[in-house]
Design a protein around this motif. Sequence first.
Motif, PDB file in Angstrom:
ATOM      1  N   GLN A  82      31.583 -15.023  10.686  1.00 30.49           N
ATOM      2  CA  GLN A  82      31.184 -16.430  10.739  1.00 30.49           C
ATOM      3  C   GLN A  82      29.909 -16.680   9.926  1.00 30.49           C
ATOM      4  O   GLN A  82      29.805 -17.666   9.202  1.00 30.49           O
ATOM      5  N   LEU A  83      28.962 -15.772  10.050  1.00 30.71           N
ATOM      6  CA  LEU A  83      27.707 -15.925   9.325  1.00 30.71           C
ATOM      7  C   LEU A  83      27.921 -15.829   7.816  1.00 30.71           C
ATOM      8  O   LEU A  83      27.372 -16.618   7.042  1.00 30.71           O
ATOM      9  N   LEU A  84      28.746 -14.882   7.397  1.00 26.71           N
ATOM     10  CA  LEU A  84      29.009 -14.722   5.963  1.00 26.71           C
ATOM     11  C   LEU A  84      29.757 -15.925   5.405  1.00 26.71           C
ATOM     12  O   LEU A  84      29.557 -16.315   4.246  1.00 26.71           O
ATOM     13  N   GLU A  85      30.627 -16.516   6.229  1.00 27.26           N
ATOM     14  CA  GLU A  85      31.318 -17.748   5.822  1.00 27.26           C
ATOM     15  C   GLU A  85      30.315 -18.857   5.557  1.00 27.26           C
ATOM     16  O   GLU A  85      30.410 -19.603   4.575  1.00 27.26           O
ATOM     17  N   MET A  86      29.333 -18.979   6.458  1.00 28.44           N
ATOM     18  CA  MET A  86      28.300 -19.997   6.316  1.00 28.44           C
ATOM     19  C   MET A  86      27.456 -19.747   5.072  1.00 28.44           C
ATOM     20  O   MET A  86      27.103 -20.678   4.341  1.00 28.44           O
ATOM     21  N   LEU A  87      27.136 -18.469   4.819  1.00 25.94           N
ATOM     22  CA  LEU A  87      26.364 -18.124   3.625  1.00 25.94           C
ATOM     23  C   LEU A  87      27.127 -18.475   2.356  1.00 25.94           C
ATOM     24  O   LEU A  87      26.561 -19.011   1.395  1.00 25.94           O
ATOM     25  N   VAL A 102      26.030  -7.857   6.779  1.00 23.03           N
ATOM     26  CA  VAL A 102      25.449  -9.182   6.527  1.00 23.03           C
ATOM     27  C   VAL A 102      24.264  -9.073   5.569  1.00 23.03           C
ATOM     28  O   VAL A 102      24.149  -9.835   4.602  1.00 23.03           O
ATOM     29  N   LEU A 103      23.371  -8.125   5.836  1.00 26.62           N
ATOM     30  CA  LEU A 103      22.177  -7.990   4.994  1.00 26.62           C
ATOM     31  C   LEU A 103      22.536  -7.574   3.571  1.00 26.62           C
ATOM     32  O   LEU A 103      21.936  -8.058   2.604  1.00 26.62           O
ATOM     33  N   CYS A 104      23.499  -6.674   3.449  1.00 26.53           N
ATOM     34  CA  CYS A 104      23.934  -6.213   2.120  1.00 26.53           C
ATOM     35  C   CYS A 104      24.567  -7.363   1.335  1.00 26.53           C
ATOM     36  O   CYS A 104      24.260  -7.572   0.156  1.00 26.53           O
ATOM     37  N   GLU A 105      25.458  -8.132   1.997  1.00 23.50           N
ATOM     38  CA  GLU A 105      26.106  -9.263   1.324  1.00 23.50           C
ATOM     39  C   GLU A 105      25.085 -10.328   0.931  1.00 23.50           C
ATOM     40  O   GLU A 105      25.162 -10.921  -0.151  1.00 23.50           O
ATOM     41  N   ALA A 106      24.126 -10.565   1.824  1.00 25.61           N
ATOM     42  CA  ALA A 106      23.099 -11.564   1.525  1.00 25.61           C
ATOM     43  C   ALA A 106      22.287 -11.148   0.309  1.00 25.61           C
ATOM     44  O   ALA A 106      21.989 -11.967  -0.569  1.00 25.61           O
ATOM     45  N   LYS A 107      21.931  -9.870   0.239  1.00 27.55           N
ATOM     46  CA  LYS A 107      21.133  -9.376  -0.888  1.00 27.55           C
ATOM     47  C   LYS A 107      21.884  -9.540  -2.202  1.00 27.55           C
ATOM     48  O   LYS A 107      21.283  -9.893  -3.234  1.00 27.55           O
ATOM     49  N   LYS A 138      27.317  -9.241  18.443  1.00 26.04           N
ATOM     50  CA  LYS A 138      28.287  -8.986  17.364  1.00 26.04           C
ATOM     51  C   LYS A 138      27.638  -8.920  15.987  1.00 26.04           C
ATOM     52  O   LYS A 138      28.334  -8.885  14.968  1.00 26.04           O
ATOM     53  N   LEU A 139      26.303  -8.908  15.966  1.00 21.99           N
ATOM     54  CA  LEU A 139      25.584  -8.774  14.695  1.00 21.99           C
ATOM     55  C   LEU A 139      24.615  -7.606  14.791  1.00 21.99           C
ATOM     56  O   LEU A 139      23.414  -7.742  14.544  1.00 21.99           O
ATOM     57  N   GLN A 140      25.171  -6.468  15.116  1.00 23.45           N
ATOM     58  CA  GLN A 140      24.388  -5.253  15.277  1.00 23.45           C
ATOM     59  C   GLN A 140      25.067  -4.096  14.539  1.00 23.45           C
ATOM     60  O   GLN A 140      26.245  -4.163  14.212  1.00 23.45           O
ATOM     61  N   GLY A 141      24.299  -3.051  14.276  1.00 25.30           N
ATOM     62  CA  GLY A 141      24.853  -1.850  13.649  1.00 25.30           C
ATOM     63  C   GLY A 141      25.472  -2.129  12.293  1.00 25.30           C
ATOM     64  O   GLY A 141      24.866  -2.744  11.413  1.00 25.30           O
TER      65      GLY A 141
END
Length: 428
Positions: free
Chosen positions: A34-39, A98-103, A89-92
């Motif tokens: 969901q977060l990556l969709e928003m990004l 998420v952090l890698c995709e955001a970068k 659901k945003l752990q490990g």
Amino acid sequence: EDVRTALAVLPIYQDGRRGCFFDAASNDSFSAEQLLEMLEACMAAPSAPNLDVSQLTQEDWDDYQDRIVEAVTPQYGAFLFGYPHLLPKLQGSSLSKVLCEAKNKLNNGGIVALDLNGVPPPTSTSSNPKTVKDLQMDPVLGAALPYVDILHMNEEELQLLTGCALQNTPNSALEDEFIIATAIQLFLLNGVAVVAVTRGSKGCFVSCGDEHRFAKSPALPSDWIDCTTKLPAERLPAGAIINTNGAGDSFFAGLVVAAMLRHTGMIISNEEELPPSPSPPKPSTKKVLTPYQLYMRENYVSLKAKCQNDKRAIFSMCHELWEKESEHVKSMYERKAKEEDETNISSSNNNTNKSFDVLERLEDGRKHQKNHHHHYEMTNQTLTLNSAVKVATLIAAHHIHVPTRDDAHLNLSTLLEKCVLSRGVEEI
């Protein structure tokens, strides 16, 4: 799907402390997907204007599309994420994804920053400090740490995550700082570039990784490599009404902004023209930086505050602290001083001395005509770690001070004038 909105109740006590009562609600099911969709939606280029392109060749149309995408696609320099311990659901591996995709989506790799909160007490009864391997296996943070450029936590969270124990007594200041530095190393060795630990009224402690780690994050200031600084909390007026809610958040955001300032620079605009630049320094007359000078430089701001700007006391206390340092610490400063001298000699030959030449120009201009206005430009310069942390400290102080916390804007230029320091100790 019907889900409840999360709720946090933060009572503010009369002494400025706060409590926290939190109901995760919908955060329990908020996922990486969901977060990556928003990004993706946030960073996507808007569609091109609806124009008649029937007369364009395919080559012209492709060129037009490229130009439109380049012109209107939003450019982002940082991704700030917080509180993974409160997001099941945003752990490990999900957090690392998420952090890698955001970068990958940020301009020039950007700065990925992680803020902690809600760290639970350890389930193990062992009182032994954690190891690098223990932290690497942490179910919430372990897999994500190599993708974090700036990590922020408070000293309580540092103790919970690493098993270190601070005494926090008037006589344990130096010992506690050593314990914090040792605990921070666990995160640096697990791939974090910059670790900032806030300590409430005792200030903050910030350490950075090595050249190899910084090479993976070109948006971070290279001047921060292998640097450490500790600063006291900013003093507020006597009797000031404070609200500490969000103090760590404002410090964290301020540090990220300070790290990015080499891209925005600073301009002080007045009436007259910029005074001429000084001649490039001659390598043959350059002073050799000693380990003690480097030690003094890194500790100057905190000593200045402790000694209330008494220059004699600053030198005396710095000498006393230096004499108490271990041989290991002294040899580290010897190595860093030697590396800096070699870097400075190389950079001076190419006339690439950064913000410090500009600061000298600013000071020279003030001496040149004290009562007249000038126009100075400090563009594309990098703040030192000390100055960047001072910016973050000032922003946090502005936030917790009730009369100023709701201000719509901060004058960043004014803040920078208060905290940009030159490299040398001659100003003392």
